[in-house]
Write an enzyme that holds these catalytic residues in place. Sequence first.
Site, PDB file in Angstrom:
ATOM      1  N   HIS A 126       0.832  -1.190   0.000  1.00 23.77           N
ATOM      2  CA  HIS A 126       0.000   0.000   0.000  1.00 23.77           C
ATOM      3  C   HIS A 126       0.877   1.254   0.000  1.00 23.77           C
ATOM      4  O   HIS A 126       1.803   1.358   0.807  1.00 23.77           O
ATOM      5  CB  HIS A 126      -0.837  -0.084   1.287  1.00 23.77           C
ATOM      6  CG  HIS A 126      -1.826   0.976   1.528  1.00 23.77           C
ATOM      7  ND1 HIS A 126      -3.188   0.770   1.434  1.00 23.77           N
ATOM      8  CD2 HIS A 126      -1.687   2.254   1.903  1.00 23.77           C
ATOM      9  CE1 HIS A 126      -3.835   1.871   1.756  1.00 23.77           C
ATOM     10  NE2 HIS A 126      -2.947   2.796   2.042  1.00 23.77           N
ATOM     11  N   TYR A 157      -7.680   6.804   3.029  1.00 26.88           N
ATOM     12  CA  TYR A 157      -8.710   6.329   2.107  1.00 26.88           C
ATOM     13  C   TYR A 157      -9.441   7.485   1.435  1.00 26.88           C
ATOM     14  O   TYR A 157     -10.382   7.274   0.693  1.00 26.88           O
ATOM     15  CB  TYR A 157      -9.656   5.369   2.819  1.00 26.88           C
ATOM     16  CG  TYR A 157      -8.972   4.054   3.092  1.00 26.88           C
ATOM     17  CD1 TYR A 157      -8.893   3.088   2.099  1.00 26.88           C
ATOM     18  CD2 TYR A 157      -8.337   3.820   4.291  1.00 26.88           C
ATOM     19  CE1 TYR A 157      -8.225   1.903   2.308  1.00 26.88           C
ATOM     20  CE2 TYR A 157      -7.662   2.631   4.513  1.00 26.88           C
ATOM     21  CZ  TYR A 157      -7.608   1.677   3.515  1.00 26.88           C
ATOM     22  OH  TYR A 157      -6.932   0.506   3.739  1.00 26.88           O
ATOM     23  N   ASP A 205      -8.456   1.123  -3.247  1.00 28.21           N
ATOM     24  CA  ASP A 205      -9.492   0.658  -2.331  1.00 28.21           C
ATOM     25  C   ASP A 205     -10.493   1.773  -2.047  1.00 28.21           C
ATOM     26  O   ASP A 205     -10.138   2.794  -1.446  1.00 28.21           O
ATOM     27  CB  ASP A 205      -8.829   0.206  -1.023  1.00 28.21           C
ATOM     28  CG  ASP A 205      -9.800  -0.493  -0.073  1.00 28.21           C
ATOM     29  OD1 ASP A 205     -10.984  -0.637  -0.436  1.00 28.21           O
ATOM     30  OD2 ASP A 205      -9.354  -0.904   1.017  1.00 28.21           O
ATOM     31  N   HIS A 207     -13.108   1.234  -0.169  1.00 27.06           N
ATOM     32  CA  HIS A 207     -13.478   0.959   1.223  1.00 27.06           C
ATOM     33  C   HIS A 207     -14.970   1.190   1.460  1.00 27.06           C
ATOM     34  O   HIS A 207     -15.366   1.719   2.502  1.00 27.06           O
ATOM     35  CB  HIS A 207     -12.628   1.811   2.173  1.00 27.06           C
ATOM     36  CG  HIS A 207     -12.067   1.030   3.321  1.00 27.06           C
ATOM     37  ND1 HIS A 207     -12.720   0.890   4.502  1.00 27.06           N
ATOM     38  CD2 HIS A 207     -10.909   0.343   3.467  1.00 27.06           C
ATOM     39  CE1 HIS A 207     -11.991   0.156   5.326  1.00 27.06           C
ATOM     40  NE2 HIS A 207     -10.896  -0.194   4.723  1.00 27.06           N
ATOM     41  N   GLU A 231     -11.166  -1.940  -5.511  1.00 26.89           N
ATOM     42  CA  GLU A 231     -11.506  -2.780  -4.355  1.00 26.89           C
ATOM     43  C   GLU A 231     -12.710  -2.239  -3.582  1.00 26.89           C
ATOM     44  O   GLU A 231     -12.783  -1.034  -3.300  1.00 26.89           O
ATOM     45  CB  GLU A 231     -10.280  -2.831  -3.433  1.00 26.89           C
ATOM     46  CG  GLU A 231     -10.490  -3.537  -2.122  1.00 26.89           C
ATOM     47  CD  GLU A 231      -9.210  -3.531  -1.291  1.00 26.89           C
ATOM     48  OE1 GLU A 231      -8.117  -3.311  -1.863  1.00 26.89           O
ATOM     49  OE2 GLU A 231      -9.299  -3.733  -0.074  1.00 26.89           O
ATOM     50  N   GLU A 257     -13.987  -8.034   1.798  1.00 24.63           N
ATOM     51  CA  GLU A 257     -13.321  -8.152   3.096  1.00 24.63           C
ATOM     52  C   GLU A 257     -14.303  -8.075   4.265  1.00 24.63           C
ATOM     53  O   GLU A 257     -13.961  -8.478   5.375  1.00 24.63           O
ATOM     54  CB  GLU A 257     -12.201  -7.130   3.241  1.00 24.63           C
ATOM     55  CG  GLU A 257     -12.638  -5.704   3.458  1.00 24.63           C
ATOM     56  CD  GLU A 257     -11.442  -4.746   3.448  1.00 24.63           C
ATOM     57  OE1 GLU A 257     -10.666  -4.801   2.483  1.00 24.63           O
ATOM     58  OE2 GLU A 257     -11.303  -3.955   4.391  1.00 24.63           O
ATOM     59  N   ARG A 278     -11.972 -11.217  -2.264  1.00 19.89           N
ATOM     60  CA  ARG A 278     -10.915 -10.862  -1.288  1.00 19.89           C
ATOM     61  C   ARG A 278     -11.466 -10.854   0.135  1.00 19.89           C
ATOM     62  O   ARG A 278     -11.383  -9.868   0.863  1.00 19.89           O
ATOM     63  CB  ARG A 278     -10.193  -9.569  -1.636  1.00 19.89           C
ATOM     64  CG  ARG A 278     -10.936  -8.350  -1.843  1.00 19.89           C
ATOM     65  CD  ARG A 278     -10.014  -7.157  -2.073  1.00 19.89           C
ATOM     66  NE  ARG A 278      -9.459  -6.577  -0.888  1.00 19.89           N
ATOM     67  CZ  ARG A 278      -8.219  -6.761  -0.443  1.00 19.89           C
ATOM     68  NH1 ARG A 278      -7.363  -7.533  -1.068  1.00 19.89           N
ATOM     69  NH2 ARG A 278      -7.810  -6.157   0.663  1.00 19.89           N
ATOM     70  N   ASP A 311      -4.249  -6.180  10.911  1.00 20.78           N
ATOM     71  CA  ASP A 311      -4.966  -6.810  12.021  1.00 20.78           C
ATOM     72  C   ASP A 311      -5.192  -8.288  11.729  1.00 20.78           C
ATOM     73  O   ASP A 311      -6.318  -8.769  11.622  1.00 20.78           O
ATOM     74  CB  ASP A 311      -6.273  -6.078  12.351  1.00 20.78           C
ATOM     75  CG  ASP A 311      -7.099  -5.739  11.145  1.00 20.78           C
ATOM     76  OD1 ASP A 311      -6.550  -5.674  10.033  1.00 20.78           O
ATOM     77  OD2 ASP A 311      -8.312  -5.535  11.308  1.00 20.78           O
ATOM     78  N   GLU A 334      -2.389  -9.414  -0.914  1.00 20.86           N
ATOM     79  CA  GLU A 334      -2.084  -8.186  -0.173  1.00 20.86           C
ATOM     80  C   GLU A 334      -1.029  -8.495   0.889  1.00 20.86           C
ATOM     81  O   GLU A 334      -1.131  -9.479   1.620  1.00 20.86           O
ATOM     82  CB  GLU A 334      -3.355  -7.657   0.510  1.00 20.86           C
ATOM     83  CG  GLU A 334      -3.108  -6.418   1.343  1.00 20.86           C
ATOM     84  CD  GLU A 334      -4.365  -5.926   2.071  1.00 20.86           C
ATOM     85  OE1 GLU A 334      -5.364  -6.662   2.110  1.00 20.86           O
ATOM     86  OE2 GLU A 334      -4.330  -4.795   2.584  1.00 20.86           O
TER      87      GLU A 334
HETATM   88 MG    MG Z   1      -9.896  -3.033   1.697  1.00 18.75          MG
END
Ligand code: MG
Length: 440
Positions: A126, A157, A205, A207, A231, A257, A278, A311, A334
């Site tokens: 990233h 983001y 992303d 998000h 994404e 995710e 993903r 995480d 990733e």
């Molecule tokens: Mg993501």
Amino acid sequence: MGLEIRDVRAICTAPEGVNLVAVKVETNEPGLYGVGCATFTHRYLAVVTAIEEYLRPFLIGKDPANIEDIWQSAMGMSYWRNGPVLNNALSGVDMALWDIKGKLAGMPLYQLFGGKCRPGIPCYTHAEGADAEQTLERVEALRERGYRRIRVQVGGYGGKNPNLHRPEHPFPGGYFDPKAYMKNVLELMEKLRVTYGDSLEFCHDVHERLAPIDALNFAKALEPYHLLFLEDILQPEQTAWFHPIRQQCATPLAMGELFNNPHEWTSIVSARLIDYIRVHVSQIGGITPARKLVAFCDAYGVRTAWHGPIDMTPIGHAVNAHLDISSPNFGVQEWADSFSGLYPTLNGPLMREMFPGMPEYRDGFLYLNENPGIGVMEALDMSKRQTWGYKSQIFALDWSYFGWLMLASLPTEPPSGRDKQGGCYAEIQSKSAVSGEAPV
Ligand code: MG
């Protein structure tokens, strides 16, 4: 006396500042145990309760060889199922059972999955900056480190706009300007293609922050930049909008995710509405459901790009890598490379000390070791490394136009009177805010 499970333990730790939950399943054979990842950073105490109060008594005395039967029984025994807490708890056990299976076989896990489909695992990390120029600087640093696939963001983001027109007495919270966000990303992509041509692959992303019609327009506007993928362009509740997006542009799409339940992916995969699945493997319940998802996606030409964030324990990252290297329809992985400056956790010395054996990054690819099972050992003194004292403030930012909810975890001191045990606490700010500045 046959092999049986003797004990199940949840291990909470934060060696580099992010709450992690690992599971250790011990057997009655001395020295034979398995480890798994059950990390749900923002609600880890709920996961620990699920493991220790519900799964542990269910599992003690069972044969660890019967992974599928244990998974099915544990998933069904609560009647209500498929939520992030119970799925993560079950994932920790499931991975540990696969780890035991590999140790009994004397083989790394990917061998049990059918062996290697590729010698190394292509990965991306990233790059982000406060503006496009700073993001380009970080992209160049990552290119020099060997990356050929990079996820690019502006301002995290993105979407903050200090000039947002506000009403009187704005509620506290974070505020999202979708038009500014899309404009910034498109300008970044233009600069990246002018600088690098087609020599690098870029993903981005969203998000889940855009309204569906903005998501459609954004995907179309990005089409000329030939992304590796775009994404999480929609909220998981809005996946029916993939139909018009797919009909109107060829920007590759990755999604999943936040998915917990197979119902969230079966329709969009079977309709071939996305290019990459993903999901977060522990979030769907571990290796057992992930292998079924691999086969399901393969039938529809959908590739895997497992979520690989900070995480997650190194055990979880290694599980991703075992799936990657053995799956015919693997796409890309990733990788939270601490070199980027954004991920202090994954490659830190204490993390490596606690979880020896994690995958190694070299020149754009990840490589697994050849240890039996998952290959990530429990460090000798992991139990002494429990760091419940990590203070995680969890707040909800209302990116108010569309009800999008961002969770952010900040390493900060809790307010007085909170968090007496030193664990996570949650402070949910107003969801109905309409303007103002993010508190970060
Ligand atoms: Mg993501």
